[in-house]
Enzyme design. Structure first.
Site, PDB file in Angstrom:
ATOM      1  CG  ASP A  79      -2.022   7.458   0.077  1.00 31.84           C
ATOM      2  OD1 ASP A  79      -0.944   7.717  -0.485  1.00 31.84           O
ATOM      3  OD2 ASP A  79      -3.133   7.758  -0.412  1.00 31.84           O
ATOM      4  CG  ASP A 132      -1.732   1.204   1.423  1.00 32.67           C
ATOM      5  OD1 ASP A 132      -2.336   1.658   0.438  1.00 32.67           O
ATOM      6  OD2 ASP A 132      -1.779   1.732   2.560  1.00 32.67           O
TER       7      ASP A 132
END
Length: 256
Positions: A21, A19
């Site tokens: 953010d 991922d």
């Protein structure tokens, strides 16, 4: 004795999904794109305040569907009429000015650890595909899966080209990526901070939650998943785990 740093015949290919953010990067990448757009006069002060509110909320409490929908709709509206080439230029500018200084060095080093093992390393994010690809390219990663905005003749239309890559859609995208190859998700890895990524984390055999939100922390503890707090002792433990438990891999092959 075979060289442990080189793939052995028959070793299965492995993918590590990261991922972006709040896992690879502190905060939301789309906020930094918005700031760059403001510097270029492409959006208003009101818009940057809205993106800033989203950024502050995201850092304090994490993602939620209402925030995601709001930011997605406004971002698509702002993209309308601009070219993909312009966004690539902005994304590279943003990487140098805003994103690189905010990368978590510990998580970046974990991507390097996977690459050293011969793994493919893919970013997987709700952020725009073009932005995610720039980050992946600049970090020397294999590739990026992100939310795609529709273009016609190289210009953004203000509509999506497929779903927002969020929640269950990340698991779908991971399965689509390996479809037709000899990759087995049971041997793959995933890293995330958000409970929204539980479907992706569940889909792989090796999952690491990074600075998790409250819901993901609770789920991870109950499931016995690895929890990584970004501090020196934790990152050393995580690196040792990858070195010890992650197999050296060869590139994936497509089925005939």
């Amino acid at each position: 004795m075979p060289n442990a740093d080189r793939p052995l015949p028959g070793d299965a290919p492995i993918v590590a999904f990261f991922d972006v953010d709040n896992t690879l990067l502190r905060g939301a990448s789309i906020f930094h794109i918005a700031k760059a757009a403001r510097r270029r006069g492409l959006i208003s002060v009101r818009d940057i305040v809205r993106f800033g509110w989203h950024q502050a909320t995201f850092l304090s409490v994490g993602e939620n569907k209402r925030h995601m929908a709001s930011i997605k709709d406004r971002a698509l509206e702002l993209l309308s009429g601009y070219s993909a080439a312009e966004l690539v230029v902005i994304a590279n500018e943003v990487f140098d000015r805003d994103i690189e200084p905010r990368l978590w060095p510990e998580t970046v080093e974990l991507t390097r650890e996977h690459l050293r093992k011969g793994h493919s390393v893919w970013l997987i994010t709700a952020s725009p595909q073009i932005v995610a690809q720039v980050i992946a390219d600049r970090l020397g990663l294999t590739g990026a899966l992100g939310t795609r905005a529709e273009t016609v003749d190289g210009m953004f239309t203000g509509r999506l080209d497929g779903p927002v890559l969020h929640g269950e859609q990340k698991a779908v995208a991971a399965r689509d990526l390996i479809a037709g190859t000899d990759v087995d998700l049971a041997h793959c890895w995933a890293y995330s901070d958000s409970s929204n990524d539980i479907p992706l984390l569940t889909a792989v055999g090796n999952r690491v939650v990074v600075n998790p939100d409250a819901a993901l922390s609770k789920h991870a503890k109950a499931a016995g998943w690895t929890i990584l707090q970004l501090k020196r002792s934790s990152i050393r433990d995580a690196q040792r785990t990858v070195r010890r438990e992650a197999r050296v891999a060869r590139p994936a092959r497509r089925g005939k």
